[in-house]
Write a protein that holds these residues in place. Structure first.
Motif, short mmCIF file in Angstrom:
data_model
loop_
_atom_site.label_atom_id
_atom_site.label_comp_id
_atom_site.label_asym_id
_atom_site.label_seq_id
_atom_site.Cartn_x
_atom_site.Cartn_y
_atom_site.Cartn_z
N PHE A 272 0.87 -1.18 0.00
CA PHE A 272 0.00 0.00 0.00
C PHE A 272 0.90 1.23 0.00
O PHE A 272 2.03 1.17 0.48
N ILE B 203 -1.37 -0.64 -3.93
CA ILE B 203 -2.70 -0.10 -3.65
C ILE B 203 -2.57 1.34 -3.15
O ILE B 203 -1.83 1.62 -2.21
N VAL C 194 -3.64 4.73 -1.37
CA VAL C 194 -4.50 5.16 -0.25
C VAL C 194 -4.36 6.67 -0.12
O VAL C 194 -3.27 7.20 0.09
N ASP D 118 -15.06 9.61 -2.91
CA ASP D 118 -14.56 8.24 -3.05
C ASP D 118 -14.35 7.99 -4.54
O ASP D 118 -14.99 8.61 -5.37
N TYR E 286 -8.61 4.72 -5.75
CA TYR E 286 -7.87 4.70 -4.49
C TYR E 286 -8.79 4.41 -3.31
O TYR E 286 -10.00 4.60 -3.40
N LEU E 287 -8.18 3.93 -2.23
CA LEU E 287 -8.88 3.85 -0.95
C LEU E 287 -8.74 5.21 -0.30
O LEU E 287 -7.77 5.92 -0.55
N ARG E 288 -9.66 5.57 0.54
CA ARG E 288 -9.59 6.90 1.14
C ARG E 288 -9.64 6.76 2.65
O ARG E 288 -10.47 6.03 3.20
N VAL F 197 -8.99 0.03 6.77
CA VAL F 197 -8.80 0.32 5.34
C VAL F 197 -7.93 -0.74 4.67
O VAL F 197 -8.03 -0.99 3.47
#
Ligand SMILES: [Mg+2]
Length: 201
Positions: free
Chosen positions: A152, A171, A173, A183, A187-189, A199
């Motif tokens: 990540f 990944i 973030v 969102d 990406y993850l937030r 997460v």
């Protein structure tokens, strides 16, 4: 162990208050303006004070960094990682010296801050010195994310995360403490360090 790469400035280090204090003290913005980096930057740009903004950045990433605080929750987050099979690495893009001139070594300053905040520099520290990297260019930062085999990578800059050179198998973030971004499947937030590892599961 999965490696979590983490950006430093505005992701681990919160500069909002120190930027506010500096801008008010220099008489550049009125006291009472919302104390956020972007609000102050936007106001200085609006006022045609771009140079003052460059100076402030030189100060807060250098000499003034000692007054900056870690974001709430970031140190407990770092401490929790090894117990959950994660290993943190800091990868920071910082020039060696400020754009605005001056001979403060910005890599040394950042390292000093990490020691001051007890994030590194003693046995059992959340991150050993050998896992902290300062890169002078964005390209080298991407490269480092690859060579450190990050699973990540957490960064506050959307442009960096969605940049063409961002390694495809990592990944993304987005650290979004002011909840400014929607969102997005890219990406993850993460809106706060207090959400912990949810997460990353
Ligand atoms: Mg950053």
């Amino acid at each position: 162990m999965k490696v979590i790469g983490i950006d430093l400035d505005n992701t681990i280090v919160q500069y909002d208050q120190v930027i506010y204090d500096c801008a008010v003290k220099r008489g550049l913005v009125p006291a009472g303006i919302f104390p956020s980096k972007t609000a102050i930057r936007d106001m200085l740009r609006f006022l045609g004070k771009e140079e003052d903004w460059t100076d402030i950045q030189g100060y807060v990433y250098g000499e003034g960094m000692q007054y900056a605080r870690p974001f709430p929750g970031v140190i407990p987050f770092l401490r929790s990682l090894p117990g959950h099979g994660f290993c943190p690495v800091i990868i920071s893009h910082r020039t060696m010296y400020p754009y605005s001139g001056g001979d403060t070594n910005l890599h040394e300053t950042a390292l000093k801050w990490l020691v001051q905040e007890r994030i590194t520099g003693f046995p059992g520290a959340p991150i050993p010195r050998s896992r902290i990297f300062f890169e002078c260019t964005k390209e080298k930062k991407y490269e480092r994310i690859k060579t450190e085999m990050c699973h990540f990578f957490i960064d506050d800059l959307i442009e960096f995360l969605i940049g063409d050179l961002f390694p495809l198998d990592v990944i993304r973030v987005l650290f979004d403490p002011f909840d400014k971004h929607p969102d997005n499947p890219e990406y993850l937030r993460m809106r706060s360090w207090d959400v912990g590892l949810q997460v990353f599961q």
